[in-house]
Design a protein around this motif. Structure first.
Motif, PDB file in Angstrom:
ATOM      1  N   ARG A  17      -9.936 -16.174  71.935  1.00  0.00           N
ATOM      2  CA  ARG A  17      -8.803 -16.876  72.547  1.00  0.00           C
ATOM      3  C   ARG A  17      -7.470 -16.526  71.895  1.00  0.00           C
ATOM      4  NH1 ARG A  17     -12.275 -21.353  72.033  1.00  0.00           N
ATOM      5  NH2 ARG A  17     -10.978 -22.078  70.307  1.00  0.00           N
ATOM      6  N   THR A  18      -7.492 -16.239  70.588  1.00  0.00           N
ATOM      7  CA  THR A  18      -6.232 -16.064  69.853  1.00  0.00           C
ATOM      8  C   THR A  18      -5.931 -14.615  69.489  1.00  0.00           C
ATOM      9  OG1 THR A  18      -7.384 -16.436  67.736  1.00  0.00           O
ATOM     10  CG2 THR A  18      -6.463 -18.375  68.856  1.00  0.00           C
ATOM     11  N   ARG A  19      -6.809 -13.677  69.844  1.00  0.00           N
ATOM     12  CA  ARG A  19      -6.653 -12.284  69.425  1.00  0.00           C
ATOM     13  C   ARG A  19      -5.263 -11.726  69.737  1.00  0.00           C
ATOM     14  NH1 ARG A  19     -10.185  -8.606  67.914  1.00  0.00           N
ATOM     15  NH2 ARG A  19     -11.900 -10.014  68.454  1.00  0.00           N
ATOM     16  N   GLU A  20      -4.752 -11.985  70.929  1.00  0.00           N
ATOM     17  CA  GLU A  20      -3.479 -11.391  71.341  1.00  0.00           C
ATOM     18  C   GLU A  20      -2.290 -11.976  70.593  1.00  0.00           C
ATOM     19  OE1 GLU A  20      -3.135 -11.845  75.510  1.00  0.00           O
ATOM     20  OE2 GLU A  20      -4.803 -10.473  75.991  1.00  0.00           O
ATOM     21  N   ARG A  21      -2.448 -13.149  69.987  1.00  0.00           N
ATOM     22  CA  ARG A  21      -1.333 -13.801  69.305  1.00  0.00           C
ATOM     23  C   ARG A  21      -1.328 -13.547  67.804  1.00  0.00           C
ATOM     24  NH1 ARG A  21      -3.273 -18.097  72.513  1.00  0.00           N
ATOM     25  NH2 ARG A  21      -3.938 -19.246  70.668  1.00  0.00           N
ATOM     26  N   LEU A  22      -2.336 -12.853  67.294  1.00  0.00           N
ATOM     27  CA  LEU A  22      -2.445 -12.639  65.849  1.00  0.00           C
ATOM     28  C   LEU A  22      -1.981 -11.246  65.458  1.00  0.00           C
ATOM     29  CD1 LEU A  22      -5.947 -14.271  65.170  1.00  0.00           C
ATOM     30  CD2 LEU A  22      -3.693 -15.323  64.945  1.00  0.00           C
ATOM     31  N   ASP A  23      -1.408 -11.130  64.246  1.00  0.00           N
ATOM     32  CA  ASP A  23      -1.003  -9.813  63.746  1.00  0.00           C
ATOM     33  C   ASP A  23      -2.222  -9.091  63.185  1.00  0.00           C
ATOM     34  OD1 ASP A  23      -1.207 -10.214  60.693  1.00  0.00           O
ATOM     35  OD2 ASP A  23       0.021 -11.938  61.324  1.00  0.00           O
ATOM     36  N   GLU A  24      -2.053  -7.820  62.859  1.00  0.00           N
ATOM     37  CA  GLU A  24      -3.191  -6.991  62.452  1.00  0.00           C
ATOM     38  C   GLU A  24      -3.856  -7.469  61.170  1.00  0.00           C
ATOM     39  OE1 GLU A  24      -2.201  -3.072  60.876  1.00  0.00           O
ATOM     40  OE2 GLU A  24      -0.073  -3.583  61.100  1.00  0.00           O
ATOM     41  N   TYR A  25      -3.081  -8.066  60.243  1.00  0.00           N
ATOM     42  CA  TYR A  25      -3.664  -8.504  58.977  1.00  0.00           C
ATOM     43  C   TYR A  25      -4.500  -9.780  59.159  1.00  0.00           C
ATOM     44  CZ  TYR A  25      -0.358  -5.133  57.176  1.00  0.00           C
ATOM     45  OH  TYR A  25       0.334  -3.982  56.947  1.00  0.00           O
ATOM     46  N   THR A  26      -4.005 -10.682  59.977  1.00  0.00           N
ATOM     47  CA  THR A  26      -4.782 -11.890  60.266  1.00  0.00           C
ATOM     48  C   THR A  26      -6.062 -11.533  61.011  1.00  0.00           C
ATOM     49  OG1 THR A  26      -2.719 -13.140  60.424  1.00  0.00           O
ATOM     50  CG2 THR A  26      -4.704 -14.176  61.310  1.00  0.00           C
ATOM     51  N   LEU A  27      -5.963 -10.567  61.938  1.00  0.00           N
ATOM     52  CA  LEU A  27      -7.153 -10.118  62.653  1.00  0.00           C
ATOM     53  C   LEU A  27      -8.169  -9.501  61.706  1.00  0.00           C
ATOM     54  CD1 LEU A  27      -5.599  -8.514  65.881  1.00  0.00           C
ATOM     55  CD2 LEU A  27      -7.129 -10.506  65.777  1.00  0.00           C
ATOM     56  N   GLU A  28      -7.678  -8.733  60.739  1.00  0.00           N
ATOM     57  CA  GLU A  28      -8.578  -8.101  59.765  1.00  0.00           C
ATOM     58  C   GLU A  28      -9.257  -9.151  58.895  1.00  0.00           C
ATOM     59  OE1 GLU A  28     -10.783  -5.226  58.249  1.00  0.00           O
ATOM     60  OE2 GLU A  28      -9.313  -4.954  59.864  1.00  0.00           O
ATOM     61  N   LEU A  29      -8.501 -10.172  58.513  1.00  0.00           N
ATOM     62  CA  LEU A  29      -9.083 -11.257  57.723  1.00  0.00           C
ATOM     63  C   LEU A  29     -10.137 -12.003  58.531  1.00  0.00           C
ATOM     64  CD1 LEU A  29      -8.985 -12.825  55.058  1.00  0.00           C
ATOM     65  CD2 LEU A  29      -7.217 -14.288  56.073  1.00  0.00           C
ATOM     66  N   GLN A  30      -9.853 -12.218  59.791  1.00  0.00           N
ATOM     67  CA  GLN A  30     -10.800 -12.883  60.680  1.00  0.00           C
ATOM     68  C   GLN A  30     -12.072 -12.051  60.832  1.00  0.00           C
ATOM     69  OE1 GLN A  30      -9.908 -13.420  65.044  1.00  0.00           O
ATOM     70  NE2 GLN A  30      -9.557 -15.541  64.394  1.00  0.00           N
ATOM     71  N   ARG A  31     -11.905 -10.750  60.980  1.00  0.00           N
ATOM     72  CA  ARG A  31     -13.050  -9.844  61.104  1.00  0.00           C
ATOM     73  C   ARG A  31     -13.892  -9.864  59.823  1.00  0.00           C
ATOM     74  NH1 ARG A  31     -10.376  -5.596  61.848  1.00  0.00           N
ATOM     75  NH2 ARG A  31     -10.134  -5.895  64.108  1.00  0.00           N
ATOM     76  N   HIS A  32     -13.211  -9.895  58.695  1.00  0.00           N
ATOM     77  CA  HIS A  32     -13.906  -9.926  57.410  1.00  0.00           C
ATOM     78  C   HIS A  32     -14.764 -11.192  57.293  1.00  0.00           C
ATOM     79  CE1 HIS A  32     -14.719  -9.510  53.150  1.00  0.00           C
ATOM     80  NE2 HIS A  32     -14.114 -10.663  52.898  1.00  0.00           N
ATOM     81  N   GLY A  33     -14.205 -12.334  57.722  1.00  0.00           N
ATOM     82  CA  GLY A  33     -14.956 -13.583  57.683  1.00  0.00           C
ATOM     83  C   GLY A  33     -16.180 -13.546  58.579  1.00  0.00           C
ATOM     84  N   LEU A  34     -16.025 -12.968  59.762  1.00  0.00           N
ATOM     85  CA  LEU A  34     -17.157 -12.843  60.673  1.00  0.00           C
ATOM     86  C   LEU A  34     -18.261 -11.982  60.074  1.00  0.00           C
ATOM     87  CD1 LEU A  34     -15.370 -12.391  64.126  1.00  0.00           C
ATOM     88  CD2 LEU A  34     -16.961 -14.233  63.520  1.00  0.00           C
ATOM     89  N   GLU A  35     -17.877 -10.876  59.454  1.00  0.00           N
ATOM     90  CA  GLU A  35     -18.866  -9.978  58.864  1.00  0.00           C
ATOM     91  C   GLU A  35     -19.628 -10.662  57.736  1.00  0.00           C
ATOM     92  OE1 GLU A  35     -16.598  -6.611  57.694  1.00  0.00           O
ATOM     93  OE2 GLU A  35     -16.515  -5.740  59.720  1.00  0.00           O
ATOM     94  N   GLN A  36     -18.937 -11.497  56.957  1.00  0.00           N
ATOM     95  CA  GLN A  36     -19.609 -12.222  55.872  1.00  0.00           C
ATOM     96  C   GLN A  36     -20.677 -13.163  56.424  1.00  0.00           C
ATOM     97  OE1 GLN A  36     -16.131 -13.908  53.772  1.00  0.00           O
ATOM     98  NE2 GLN A  36     -16.809 -12.778  51.977  1.00  0.00           N
ATOM     99  N   VAL A  37     -20.318 -13.913  57.471  1.00  0.00           N
ATOM    100  CA  VAL A  37     -21.280 -14.845  58.056  1.00  0.00           C
ATOM    101  C   VAL A  37     -22.440 -14.080  58.685  1.00  0.00           C
ATOM    102  CG1 VAL A  37     -21.624 -16.686  59.742  1.00  0.00           C
ATOM    103  CG2 VAL A  37     -19.477 -16.558  58.466  1.00  0.00           C
ATOM    104  N   GLU A  38     -22.162 -12.991  59.377  1.00  0.00           N
ATOM    105  CA  GLU A  38     -23.219 -12.192  59.996  1.00  0.00           C
ATOM    106  C   GLU A  38     -24.168 -11.642  58.936  1.00  0.00           C
ATOM    107  OE1 GLU A  38     -20.676 -10.558  63.873  1.00  0.00           O
ATOM    108  OE2 GLU A  38     -20.831  -9.370  62.029  1.00  0.00           O
TER     109      GLU A  38
END
Length: 225
Positions: A166-187
């Motif tokens: 829902r928020t991908r288009e509103r986030l900058d590249e660094y926030t997106l990278e942090l979000q991706r990092h969190g997802l990978e940790q949980v996975e």
């Protein structure tokens, strides 16, 4: 705060179940048990020890008079509070360290805690400690905790993925990278839990087969007429 206190008390009781320890050694082992990022200070440890002594779950070990040394007032301690008592000069362990030991009530309390497998055992705050004490936990409880933890993380993973979409288009590249990092940790943790759950189930299946084999009566050879 109470949840964190319960986690610390469980960790202390679990460590003391192996052998009596003095406060400094307890702190070192807690750091190993909980990890450096969750290290506890003396300011947190000693109030927990005081509470456990007061409730009769641990006790202060009386040192052997032939090996103990007398120390100054600062090293004295109250056997009812577990804290230094002003003006007292009791015998303490070598180097003046107070030694703590698990009581019978403390052992029973620990066994009750380790037999529980409700949602509290799955949460971030307590799961690491419960997992570190799996060697003292029965197989069925271990499996329930692992399955519960996996369910909780799977739910969290789905929620984070929906939020990210829902928020991908509103986030900058660094926030997106942090979000991706969190997802990978949980996975990664979910995959780790999958492996542990499979191992526990395989062990349970092997135990069941062994018990079943022992229960089958051995056929007797018919006597020839």
């Amino acid at each position: 705060m109470r949840s964190r206190s319960n986690v610390l008390e469980t960790a202390i009781l679990g460590l003391l179940s192996a052998a009596p320890l003095h406060g400094y050694e307890l702190r070192k082992r807690l750091n190993l048990l909980l990890g450096s990022f969750r290290a506890f200070s003396y300011g947190t440890l000693y109030p927990a020890l005081k509470s456990l002594v007061t409730r009769g779950l641990i006790e202060i070990v009386e040192p052997d008079p032939t090996t103990a040394v007398r120390t100054g007032p600062r090293a004295g301690t109250s056997t009812t509070t577990g804290r230094p008592a002003s003006g007292s000069k009791p015998l303490t362990g070598r180097r003046g360290r107070i030694v703590y030991r698990l009581t019978a009530d403390g052992k029973e309390h620990l066994q009750t805690t380790l037999a529980s497998s409700g949602p509290a055992a799955w949460e971030d705050e307590s799961f690491d400690v419960r997992f570190a004490l799996f060697a003292q936990t029965d197989a069925e409880t271990r499996l329930r905790i692992l399955e519960g933890r996996r369910t909780r993380l799977t739910e969290r993973l789905e929620a984070v993925r929906e939020s990210a979409a829902r928020t991908r288009e509103r986030l900058d590249e660094y926030t997106l990278e942090l979000q991706r990092h969190g997802l990978e940790q949980v996975e990664r943790e979910v995959r780790w839990l999958d492996g542990l759950i499979m191992t526990e189930r395989d062990r349970a299946s092997s135990r069941d087969k062994t018990v079943g084999t022992h229960d089958v009566p051995t056929p007797r050879n018919k006597e020839r007429g």
